[in-house]
Design a protein around this motif. Structure first.
Motif, short mmCIF file in Angstrom:
data_model
loop_
_atom_site.label_atom_id
_atom_site.label_comp_id
_atom_site.label_asym_id
_atom_site.label_seq_id
_atom_site.Cartn_x
_atom_site.Cartn_y
_atom_site.Cartn_z
N PRO A 9 144.98 44.42 105.92
CA PRO A 9 145.30 45.67 105.21
C PRO A 9 144.10 46.24 104.47
O PRO A 9 143.28 45.51 103.91
N LEU A 10 144.03 47.56 104.47
CA LEU A 10 143.05 48.29 103.67
C LEU A 10 143.70 48.56 102.31
O LEU A 10 144.80 49.10 102.24
N ARG A 18 137.56 52.63 95.09
CA ARG A 18 137.05 51.85 96.21
C ARG A 18 138.16 51.56 97.20
O ARG A 18 139.29 51.26 96.83
N PHE A 19 137.81 51.66 98.48
CA PHE A 19 138.65 51.12 99.53
C PHE A 19 138.14 49.70 99.76
O PHE A 19 136.92 49.49 99.81
N GLU A 20 139.06 48.74 99.89
CA GLU A 20 138.65 47.35 100.00
C GLU A 20 139.29 46.68 101.22
O GLU A 20 140.45 46.95 101.55
N MET A 30 134.18 50.16 100.05
CA MET A 30 133.55 51.47 100.19
C MET A 30 133.92 52.30 98.96
O MET A 30 135.09 52.49 98.68
N GLU A 31 132.91 52.77 98.25
CA GLU A 31 133.14 53.61 97.08
C GLU A 31 133.39 55.04 97.53
O GLU A 31 132.73 55.53 98.45
N TYR A 32 134.34 55.69 96.87
CA TYR A 32 134.69 57.06 97.25
C TYR A 32 134.97 57.91 96.02
O TYR A 32 135.13 57.41 94.91
N GLY A 33 135.02 59.20 96.26
CA GLY A 33 135.41 60.16 95.24
C GLY A 33 136.39 61.16 95.83
O GLY A 33 136.24 61.56 96.98
N ASP A 34 137.40 61.50 95.05
CA ASP A 34 138.38 62.49 95.50
C ASP A 34 137.91 63.89 95.16
O ASP A 34 137.45 64.14 94.05
#
Length: 109
Positions: A9-10, A18-20, A30-34
């Motif tokens: 699972p993600l 972060r998505f892990e 993976m670091e993200y921004g909305d």
């Protein structure tokens, strides 16, 4: 994606942006921004013990699937993601219009 990674699972750790993806007790992220219409992907990190096993690519593919599921556009600021998109042009459909030029072939003169 390797079959052994497909069913993992993600996790969207929204508190840390972060998505892990956890594999064998180690977590790639993976670091993200909305953004209002898009998700910006900033940085991908794979622990040394998971390198060379396709974990980074599986993480990118799972994140792209999630971006598509959310019906959002993609702002690929992470070099690893950009490289993946160049190797897998079928995912370029998610890229926000202002970033499409990164994936266009260079015109010959």
């Amino acid at each position: 994606m390797k079959p052994e990674l497909q069913d993992l699972p993600l996790l969207d750790n929204s508190g840390s942006h972060r998505f892990e993806l956890t594999v064998n007790h180690a977590t790639a992220f993976m670091e993200y921004g909305d953004r209002p219409e898009a998700i910006a992907l900033f940085h991908t990190e794979v622990p040394p013990q998971l390198e060379g096993q396709g974990v980074g690519s599986a993480l990118v593919e799972k994140v792209l699937t999630e971006v598509e599921r959310r019906q959002r556009q993609l702002i690929p600021l992470c070099p690893f993601v950009t490289s993946y998109l160049k190797r897998h042009p079928e995912w370029q459909r998610l890229v926000a219009p202002g970033y499409q030029r990164w994936f266009q072939p260079t015109a010959s003169r």
